[in-house]
Design a protein around this motif. Structure first.
Motif, PDB file in Angstrom:
ATOM      1  N   ARG A 184      -1.481   5.093  -6.666  1.00  0.00           N
ATOM      2  CA  ARG A 184      -2.095   5.997  -7.642  1.00  0.00           C
ATOM      3  C   ARG A 184      -1.692   7.446  -7.372  1.00  0.00           C
ATOM      4  O   ARG A 184      -1.462   8.221  -8.299  1.00  0.00           O
ATOM      5  N   ARG A 185      -1.615   7.844  -6.108  1.00  0.00           N
ATOM      6  CA  ARG A 185      -1.314   9.242  -5.766  1.00  0.00           C
ATOM      7  C   ARG A 185       0.180   9.508  -5.610  1.00  0.00           C
ATOM      8  O   ARG A 185       0.639  10.602  -5.877  1.00  0.00           O
ATOM      9  N   LEU A 186       0.922   8.496  -5.123  1.00  0.00           N
ATOM     10  CA  LEU A 186       2.325   8.721  -4.778  1.00  0.00           C
ATOM     11  C   LEU A 186       3.299   8.076  -5.755  1.00  0.00           C
ATOM     12  O   LEU A 186       4.500   8.319  -5.678  1.00  0.00           O
ATOM     13  N   GLY A 187       2.800   7.224  -6.640  1.00  0.00           N
ATOM     14  CA  GLY A 187       3.658   6.506  -7.577  1.00  0.00           C
ATOM     15  C   GLY A 187       3.896   5.084  -7.112  1.00  0.00           C
ATOM     16  O   GLY A 187       3.839   4.780  -5.912  1.00  0.00           O
ATOM     17  N   ASP A 188       4.160   4.212  -8.080  1.00  0.00           N
ATOM     18  CA  ASP A 188       4.339   2.785  -7.773  1.00  0.00           C
ATOM     19  C   ASP A 188       5.515   2.497  -6.842  1.00  0.00           C
ATOM     20  O   ASP A 188       5.561   1.450  -6.203  1.00  0.00           O
ATOM     21  N   ASP A 189       6.455   3.419  -6.761  1.00  0.00           N
ATOM     22  CA  ASP A 189       7.643   3.174  -5.939  1.00  0.00           C
ATOM     23  C   ASP A 189       7.553   3.833  -4.558  1.00  0.00           C
ATOM     24  O   ASP A 189       8.567   3.997  -3.883  1.00  0.00           O
ATOM     25  N   TYR A 190       6.330   4.189  -4.123  1.00  0.00           N
ATOM     26  CA  TYR A 190       6.209   4.835  -2.808  1.00  0.00           C
ATOM     27  C   TYR A 190       6.708   3.881  -1.715  1.00  0.00           C
ATOM     28  O   TYR A 190       6.670   2.666  -1.864  1.00  0.00           O
ATOM     29  N   LEU A 225       3.662  11.915   3.051  1.00  0.00           N
ATOM     30  CA  LEU A 225       2.574  12.544   2.304  1.00  0.00           C
ATOM     31  C   LEU A 225       2.796  14.049   2.176  1.00  0.00           C
ATOM     32  O   LEU A 225       1.880  14.792   1.833  1.00  0.00           O
ATOM     33  N   SER A 226       4.027  14.496   2.439  1.00  0.00           N
ATOM     34  CA  SER A 226       4.321  15.930   2.463  1.00  0.00           C
ATOM     35  C   SER A 226       4.183  16.594   1.098  1.00  0.00           C
ATOM     36  O   SER A 226       4.007  17.807   1.026  1.00  0.00           O
ATOM     37  N   GLY A 227       4.220  15.831   0.023  1.00  0.00           N
ATOM     38  CA  GLY A 227       4.087  16.404  -1.312  1.00  0.00           C
ATOM     39  C   GLY A 227       2.653  16.689  -1.716  1.00  0.00           C
ATOM     40  O   GLY A 227       2.410  17.228  -2.794  1.00  0.00           O
ATOM     41  N   LEU A 228       1.700  16.337  -0.862  1.00  0.00           N
ATOM     42  CA  LEU A 228       0.288  16.545  -1.169  1.00  0.00           C
ATOM     43  C   LEU A 228      -0.254  17.774  -0.442  1.00  0.00           C
ATOM     44  O   LEU A 228       0.145  18.053   0.688  1.00  0.00           O
ATOM     45  N   ASP A 278      -3.138  19.765   1.642  1.00  0.00           N
ATOM     46  CA  ASP A 278      -3.926  19.273   2.775  1.00  0.00           C
ATOM     47  C   ASP A 278      -5.197  18.542   2.340  1.00  0.00           C
ATOM     48  O   ASP A 278      -5.473  17.451   2.822  1.00  0.00           O
ATOM     49  N   ASP A 279      -5.963  19.140   1.416  1.00  0.00           N
ATOM     50  CA  ASP A 279      -7.223  18.500   1.016  1.00  0.00           C
ATOM     51  C   ASP A 279      -6.975  17.196   0.262  1.00  0.00           C
ATOM     52  O   ASP A 279      -7.684  16.217   0.447  1.00  0.00           O
ATOM     53  N   ALA A 280      -5.935  17.144  -0.570  1.00  0.00           N
ATOM     54  CA  ALA A 280      -5.599  15.915  -1.298  1.00  0.00           C
ATOM     55  C   ALA A 280      -5.135  14.831  -0.325  1.00  0.00           C
ATOM     56  O   ALA A 280      -5.475  13.654  -0.475  1.00  0.00           O
ATOM     57  N   ARG A 281      -4.367  15.241   0.681  1.00  0.00           N
ATOM     58  CA  ARG A 281      -3.887  14.286   1.693  1.00  0.00           C
ATOM     59  C   ARG A 281      -5.065  13.705   2.473  1.00  0.00           C
ATOM     60  O   ARG A 281      -5.160  12.491   2.670  1.00  0.00           O
ATOM     61  N   GLU A 282      -5.995  14.546   2.872  1.00  0.00           N
ATOM     62  CA  GLU A 282      -7.165  14.073   3.618  1.00  0.00           C
ATOM     63  C   GLU A 282      -8.018  13.124   2.785  1.00  0.00           C
ATOM     64  O   GLU A 282      -8.489  12.107   3.280  1.00  0.00           O
ATOM     65  N   ARG A 283      -8.225  13.461   1.497  1.00  0.00           N
ATOM     66  CA  ARG A 283      -8.994  12.569   0.617  1.00  0.00           C
ATOM     67  C   ARG A 283      -8.296  11.230   0.464  1.00  0.00           C
ATOM     68  O   ARG A 283      -8.930  10.175   0.542  1.00  0.00           O
ATOM     69  N   LEU A 284      -6.984  11.252   0.275  1.00  0.00           N
ATOM     70  CA  LEU A 284      -6.221  10.012   0.109  1.00  0.00           C
ATOM     71  C   LEU A 284      -6.317   9.152   1.368  1.00  0.00           C
ATOM     72  O   LEU A 284      -6.531   7.941   1.286  1.00  0.00           O
ATOM     73  N   LEU A 285      -6.180   9.762   2.530  1.00  0.00           N
ATOM     74  CA  LEU A 285      -6.252   8.996   3.780  1.00  0.00           C
ATOM     75  C   LEU A 285      -7.645   8.407   3.984  1.00  0.00           C
ATOM     76  O   LEU A 285      -7.781   7.281   4.469  1.00  0.00           O
ATOM     77  N   LYS A 286      -8.687   9.129   3.600  1.00  0.00           N
ATOM     78  CA  LYS A 286     -10.048   8.588   3.695  1.00  0.00           C
ATOM     79  C   LYS A 286     -10.232   7.406   2.765  1.00  0.00           C
ATOM     80  O   LYS A 286     -10.815   6.389   3.137  1.00  0.00           O
ATOM     81  N   VAL A 287      -9.730   7.529   1.539  1.00  0.00           N
ATOM     82  CA  VAL A 287      -9.855   6.424   0.577  1.00  0.00           C
ATOM     83  C   VAL A 287      -9.047   5.217   1.063  1.00  0.00           C
ATOM     84  O   VAL A 287      -9.526   4.080   1.013  1.00  0.00           O
ATOM     85  N   ALA A 288      -7.835   5.449   1.546  1.00  0.00           N
ATOM     86  CA  ALA A 288      -7.002   4.348   2.046  1.00  0.00           C
ATOM     87  C   ALA A 288      -7.668   3.670   3.238  1.00  0.00           C
ATOM     88  O   ALA A 288      -7.715   2.434   3.312  1.00  0.00           O
ATOM     89  N   ASP A 289      -8.195   4.469   4.160  1.00  0.00           N
ATOM     90  CA  ASP A 289      -8.870   3.906   5.323  1.00  0.00           C
ATOM     91  C   ASP A 289     -10.097   3.098   4.906  1.00  0.00           C
ATOM     92  O   ASP A 289     -10.325   1.991   5.401  1.00  0.00           O
TER      93      ASP A 289
END
Length: 159
Positions: A77-83, A111-114, A116-127
């Motif tokens: 959802r955040r990085l695209g289907d081809d991540y 995750l360099s394209g995100l 900091d706050d978006a990266r942290e939210r994504l990692l929390k959701v993934a975890d």
């Protein structure tokens, strides 16, 4: 204040476990082939046999694959289907206890394209997705009862 409903929607539901038969057949001394009724197979044995997976390696691969599958939707959802992601998994065997006391999964993902706050939210959701929907991880963490039964070959002559 965060919206708990929106956060819950971030985590995809667990998929049902197939009811297809699984089994292993002995192919030699301490070597087996594992099968699924869907036609998949895997060679299993001690590392000394070469191109086989040990049962412990299969456990670790199952954990890594389950974590990847569980976190796939939030990442896509955040990085695209081809991540792209590689999940490296390791854990040293405690020889005295004949078990793994800790297993580590390391996600190699860009995750360099995100921000900091978006990266942290994504990692929390993934975890959270991994913690709540990875059946293999939940089974290992919470334990499972394992039962052994022994009997004659089903359909053997004389039955």
């Amino acid at each position: 204040m965060t919206n708990p409903t929106a956060a819950a929607e971030e985590i995809p539901a667990s998929s049902p476990s197939p009811a297809d038969a699984l089994w292993v057949e002995r192919t030699g001394t301490r070597t087996y082939t594992g099968f699924s009724a869907r036609g998949a197979s895997v060679s299993i044995g001690p590392a000394s046999e070469g191109a086989v997976f040990t049962p412990g390696e299969l456990l670790k691969i199952a954990l890594a694959a389950c974590a990847g599958m569980s976190s796939d939707a939030p990442f896509a959802r955040r990085l695209g289907d081809d991540y792209q992601v590689t999940i490296r998994v390791d854990g040293a065997k405690d020889m005295a206890e004949d078990r793994y006391t800790a297993i580590t999964e390391h996600f190699e993902i860009d995750l360099s394209g995100l921000e900091d706050d978006a990266r942290e939210r994504l990692l929390k959701v993934a975890d959270r997705a991994i913690e709540t929907t990875c059946t293999v991880g939940r089974t290992v963490r919470n334990g499972a009862t394992v039962e052994h039964t022994f009997g004659p070959v089903v359909g053997a002559v004389g039955e």
